[in-house]
Design a protein around this motif. Structure first.
Motif, PDB file in Angstrom:
ATOM      1  N   GLU A 204       0.820  -1.205   0.000  1.00 40.46           N
ATOM      2  CA  GLU A 204       0.000   0.000   0.000  1.00 40.46           C
ATOM      3  C   GLU A 204       0.857   1.261   0.000  1.00 40.46           C
ATOM      4  OE1 GLU A 204      -3.194   0.036   2.872  1.00 40.46           O
ATOM      5  OE2 GLU A 204      -3.132  -2.157   3.027  1.00 40.46           O
ATOM      6  N   LYS A 205       0.254   2.367  -0.338  1.00 36.68           N
ATOM      7  CA  LYS A 205       0.932   3.662  -0.325  1.00 36.68           C
ATOM      8  C   LYS A 205       1.532   3.927   1.047  1.00 36.68           C
ATOM      9  CE  LYS A 205       0.090   8.635  -0.815  1.00 36.68           C
ATOM     10  NZ  LYS A 205      -0.950   9.679  -1.083  1.00 36.68           N
ATOM     11  N   GLY A 206       2.834   4.236   1.080  1.00 40.06           N
ATOM     12  CA  GLY A 206       3.524   4.534   2.319  1.00 40.06           C
ATOM     13  C   GLY A 206       3.927   3.308   3.113  1.00 40.06           C
ATOM     14  N   GLY A 207       3.589   2.112   2.623  1.00 40.62           N
ATOM     15  CA  GLY A 207       3.934   0.895   3.346  1.00 40.62           C
ATOM     16  C   GLY A 207       5.303   0.364   2.966  1.00 40.62           C
ATOM     17  N   ASP A 208       5.885  -0.422   3.864  1.00 39.94           N
ATOM     18  CA  ASP A 208       7.198  -1.013   3.619  1.00 39.94           C
ATOM     19  C   ASP A 208       7.115  -2.503   3.303  1.00 39.94           C
ATOM     20  OD1 ASP A 208       8.555   1.405   4.177  1.00 39.94           O
ATOM     21  OD2 ASP A 208       8.410   1.007   6.328  1.00 39.94           O
ATOM     22  N   ALA A 209       6.060  -3.159   3.751  1.00 44.81           N
ATOM     23  CA  ALA A 209       5.950  -4.608   3.600  1.00 44.81           C
ATOM     24  C   ALA A 209       4.830  -4.985   2.628  1.00 44.81           C
ATOM     25  CB  ALA A 209       5.687  -5.262   4.960  1.00 44.81           C
TER      26      ALA A 209
END
Length: 264
Positions: A204-209
């Motif tokens: 997702e937007k802004g996610g790292d995983a």
């Protein structure tokens, strides 16, 4: 008395015969155990199979140009009505959707013996051979000598040979956001991937995983979320053998259901 007894005995015989047939003692060709799963290993050896056809003689198979993979346009390029229903070791519960095979036949006499490429677009539930391709009318006729297509279609069940080959779609990988998708539910139909898709993850937007999607059916993967998914979304595909390919922000922020998005 004799007439009544004869009538009664004939009725008993008829009931027994019907039970025998309905019970599955006779039901067309004998059922055969499926073969080993066909993988994405591109070998050169030809395997034996049975071929049948369905739908309109010069059609794409299903009347709606769809099938058990979820594709909706198998009558158009790059499928070009050369679709096939694969049995269990070919369809693989949908993981074999979109895989490509060379097929050919040497008999009956109408067969050309020349290889043509077909795509797995549907599911075949028959168990008449370890490997069985139920082909669209167009795909079945493609194995015939020129001008002998109609005669070959009348042959019914025929022997054929097949082997897995690399797909040459000439199209970029696409993701169709299925109808019913909403901020908390995302269903993606994956198309034009060379190699069986065994995993789909999104970031997702802004996610790292990455978060795994569940295999829904056919070539469709889904995510049910207890909170709204943040878009744009990056989609990562894992194919058989472990190769991972990421498509950054392929589902945009202003996405819409029933819309196709093409990888950059």
């Amino acid at each position: 008395m004799g007439v009544n007894m004869m009538s009664w005995s004939m009725k008993v015989a008829l009931v027994v015969a019907l039970v025998f047939l309905v019970g599955g003692a006779w039901c067309g060709p004998p059922k055969v155990a499926p073969g080993k799963n066909i993988t994405a290993t591109y070998g050169s050896d030809w395997l034996e199979a049975k071929a049948t056809w369905y739908g309109k003689p010069t059609g794409a198979g299903p009347d709606d140009n769809g099938g058990a993979c979820g594709y909706k346009d198998v009558n158009k390029a790059p499928f070009n009505s050369k679709g096939a229903c694969g049995n269990l070791p070919i369809f693989k519960d949908g993981l074999g959707c979109g895989s490509c095979f060379e097929i050919k036949c040497d008999k009956p006499a109408e067969c050309s013996g020349e290889a043509v490429v077909v795509h797995i677009t549907d599911m075949n539930y028959e168990q008449i051979a370890a490997y069985h391709f139920d082909l669209a009318g167009t795909a079945f006729a493609a194995m015939a000598k020129k001008g002998e297509e109609e005669k070959l279609r009348k042959a019914g069940i025929i022997d054929m040979q097949f082997r897995r080959v690399k797909c040459k779609y000439g199209e970029k990988v696409t993701f169709h956001v299925e109808k019913g998708s909403n901020p908390n539910y995302l269903a993606l139909l994956v198309k034009y991937v060379d190699g069986d898709v065994v995993g789909v993850d999104i970031k997702e937007k802004g996610g790292d995983a990455y978060q795994p999607l569940k295999h829904s059916w056919g070539a469709i993967w889904r995510k049910d979320s207890d909170k709204p998914i943040k878009f744009p979304v990056t989609v990562q595909i894992t194919t058989e053998g472990g190769t991972k390919t990421a498509y950054e922000d392929v589902i945009p922020e202003g996405w819409k259901a029933d819309t196709t998005y093409t990888a950059k």
